[in-house]
Design a protein around this motif. Structure first.
Motif, PDB file in Angstrom:
ATOM      1  N   ASN A  22       0.829  -1.350   0.171  1.00 63.67           N
ATOM      2  CA  ASN A  22      -0.042  -0.116  -0.033  1.00 63.67           C
ATOM      3  C   ASN A  22       0.962   1.448  -0.009  1.00 63.67           C
ATOM      4  O   ASN A  22       0.538   2.180  -0.694  1.00 63.67           O
ATOM      5  CB  ASN A  22      -1.059  -0.202   1.203  1.00 63.67           C
ATOM      6  N   LEU A  23       1.873   1.093   0.738  1.00 67.79           N
ATOM      7  CA  LEU A  23       2.964   2.495   0.638  1.00 67.79           C
ATOM      8  C   LEU A  23       3.597   2.548  -0.560  1.00 67.79           C
ATOM      9  O   LEU A  23       3.697   3.679  -1.024  1.00 67.79           O
ATOM     10  CB  LEU A  23       3.826   2.115   1.903  1.00 67.79           C
ATOM     11  N   ALA A  24       3.930   1.408  -1.315  1.00 68.58           N
ATOM     12  CA  ALA A  24       4.388   1.473  -2.551  1.00 68.58           C
ATOM     13  C   ALA A  24       3.408   2.074  -3.447  1.00 68.58           C
ATOM     14  O   ALA A  24       3.787   3.132  -4.399  1.00 68.58           O
ATOM     15  CB  ALA A  24       4.844  -0.009  -3.078  1.00 68.58           C
ATOM     16  N   ALA A  95      12.520  15.491  -9.721  1.00 68.49           N
ATOM     17  CA  ALA A  95      13.378  14.853  -8.964  1.00 68.49           C
ATOM     18  C   ALA A  95      12.712  13.995  -7.889  1.00 68.49           C
ATOM     19  O   ALA A  95      13.069  12.543  -7.844  1.00 68.49           O
ATOM     20  CB  ALA A  95      14.462  15.989  -8.087  1.00 68.49           C
ATOM     21  N   VAL A  96      11.679  14.508  -7.287  1.00 65.89           N
ATOM     22  CA  VAL A  96      10.628  13.812  -6.480  1.00 65.89           C
ATOM     23  C   VAL A  96       9.934  12.787  -7.308  1.00 65.89           C
ATOM     24  O   VAL A  96       9.980  11.520  -6.573  1.00 65.89           O
ATOM     25  CB  VAL A  96       9.480  14.627  -5.716  1.00 65.89           C
ATOM     26  N   ALA A  97       9.581  12.782  -8.273  1.00 66.87           N
ATOM     27  CA  ALA A  97       9.164  11.983  -9.141  1.00 66.87           C
ATOM     28  C   ALA A  97       9.923  10.747  -9.319  1.00 66.87           C
ATOM     29  O   ALA A  97       9.568   9.566  -8.997  1.00 66.87           O
ATOM     30  CB  ALA A  97       8.441  12.411 -10.412  1.00 66.87           C
ATOM     31  N   ARG A  98      11.182  11.109  -9.700  1.00 66.23           N
ATOM     32  CA  ARG A  98      12.241   9.856  -9.874  1.00 66.23           C
ATOM     33  C   ARG A  98      12.353   9.094  -8.637  1.00 66.23           C
ATOM     34  O   ARG A  98      12.482   8.058  -8.578  1.00 66.23           O
ATOM     35  CB  ARG A  98      13.554  10.660 -10.349  1.00 66.23           C
ATOM     36  N   GLU A  99      12.547   9.890  -7.487  1.00 66.50           N
ATOM     37  CA  GLU A  99      12.827   9.420  -6.124  1.00 66.50           C
ATOM     38  C   GLU A  99      11.543   8.440  -5.947  1.00 66.50           C
ATOM     39  O   GLU A  99      11.845   7.337  -5.471  1.00 66.50           O
ATOM     40  CB  GLU A  99      13.034  10.260  -5.308  1.00 66.50           C
ATOM     41  N   ALA A 100      10.571   8.962  -6.036  1.00 66.69           N
ATOM     42  CA  ALA A 100       9.171   8.226  -5.731  1.00 66.69           C
ATOM     43  C   ALA A 100       9.177   6.978  -6.534  1.00 66.69           C
ATOM     44  O   ALA A 100       8.537   5.782  -5.944  1.00 66.69           O
ATOM     45  CB  ALA A 100       7.947   9.047  -5.911  1.00 66.69           C
ATOM     46  N   HIS A 101       9.481   6.970  -7.681  1.00 62.20           N
ATOM     47  CA  HIS A 101       9.531   5.770  -8.615  1.00 62.20           C
ATOM     48  C   HIS A 101      10.348   4.592  -7.928  1.00 62.20           C
ATOM     49  O   HIS A 101      10.116   3.409  -8.030  1.00 62.20           O
ATOM     50  CB  HIS A 101       9.665   6.065 -10.074  1.00 62.20           C
ATOM     51  N   THR A 102      11.517   5.227  -7.828  1.00 60.76           N
ATOM     52  CA  THR A 102      12.569   4.184  -7.251  1.00 60.76           C
ATOM     53  C   THR A 102      12.219   3.640  -5.909  1.00 60.76           C
ATOM     54  O   THR A 102      12.132   2.651  -5.542  1.00 60.76           O
ATOM     55  CB  THR A 102      13.800   4.896  -6.927  1.00 60.76           C
ATOM     56  N   TRP A 103      11.378   4.430  -5.053  1.00 65.29           N
ATOM     57  CA  TRP A 103      11.078   3.935  -3.775  1.00 65.29           C
ATOM     58  C   TRP A 103      10.039   2.825  -3.568  1.00 65.29           C
ATOM     59  O   TRP A 103       9.722   1.822  -3.283  1.00 65.29           O
ATOM     60  CB  TRP A 103      10.708   4.968  -2.598  1.00 65.29           C
ATOM     61  N   SER A 104       8.874   3.364  -4.594  1.00 64.99           N
ATOM     62  CA  SER A 104       7.802   2.535  -5.039  1.00 64.99           C
ATOM     63  C   SER A 104       8.437   1.069  -5.527  1.00 64.99           C
ATOM     64  O   SER A 104       7.912   0.102  -4.802  1.00 64.99           O
ATOM     65  CB  SER A 104       6.981   2.964  -6.144  1.00 64.99           C
ATOM     66  N   ASN A 105       9.454   0.980  -6.262  1.00 63.63           N
ATOM     67  CA  ASN A 105       9.817  -0.383  -6.828  1.00 63.63           C
ATOM     68  C   ASN A 105      10.625  -0.914  -5.598  1.00 63.63           C
ATOM     69  O   ASN A 105      10.437  -2.137  -5.522  1.00 63.63           O
ATOM     70  CB  ASN A 105      10.972  -0.112  -8.004  1.00 63.63           C
ATOM     71  N   LYS A 106      11.447  -0.301  -4.840  1.00 61.09           N
ATOM     72  CA  LYS A 106      12.135  -1.106  -3.837  1.00 61.09           C
ATOM     73  C   LYS A 106      11.161  -1.403  -2.693  1.00 61.09           C
ATOM     74  O   LYS A 106      11.267  -2.717  -2.215  1.00 61.09           O
ATOM     75  CB  LYS A 106      12.937   0.154  -2.904  1.00 61.09           C
ATOM     76  N   LEU A 107      10.000  -0.704  -2.549  1.00 61.69           N
ATOM     77  CA  LEU A 107       9.024  -1.188  -1.429  1.00 61.69           C
ATOM     78  C   LEU A 107       8.331  -2.548  -1.888  1.00 61.69           C
ATOM     79  O   LEU A 107       7.893  -3.473  -1.397  1.00 61.69           O
ATOM     80  CB  LEU A 107       7.958  -0.177  -1.120  1.00 61.69           C
TER      81      LEU A 107
END
Length: 120
Positions: A22-24, A95-107
């Motif tokens: 859900n957080l992802a 920059a936030v979009a890129r980081e959010a994308h990366t974190w979504s995948n990691k989660l």
């Protein structure tokens, strides 16, 4: 997130891997909102929800997940604080979009890893 206590109770009913999933989804939604500036009116609520979710995921998670959630909570709080000043600038949003994308995948990977480990 009008009633945090009810939301928390509902959120905590799910297994840990679903809560992380859900957080992802929230990070994926953040990525989308960053790339669609005309649609970002609910961003404050999303940041608030994300801060709650990171806290609630950490409650009964393994130590490595707790550390990750702490890092994410700080990052989301930082974005929330900076957004009123920089949220209209394309470089910041990107920059936030890129980081959010990366974190979504990691989660999502973390959720999958926890799901596999709980089945064994």
């Amino acid at each position: 997130m009008k009633d945090a206590n009810a939301s928390k109770a509902r959120f905590l009913k799910d297994p840990l891997e679903r809560r992380i999933g859900n957080l992802a989804s929230d990070f994926s939604r953040l990525e989308w909102l960053c790339t669609h500036p005309n649609e970002s009116s609910g961003l404050g609520n999303l940041f608030r929800e994300m801060k709650h979710f990171t806290e609630w995921v950490a409650q009964d998670a393994p130590l490595d997940v707790q550390e990750t959630m702490g890092d994410l909570q700080v990052r989301v709080a930082m974005w929330d604080q900076i957004w009123p000043r920089l949220g209209k600038t394309k470089p910041f949003r990107n920059a936030v979009a890129r980081e959010a994308h990366t974190w979504s995948n990691k989660l999502l990977k973390l959720s999958s890893r926890i799901s596999r480990s709980e089945k064994h």
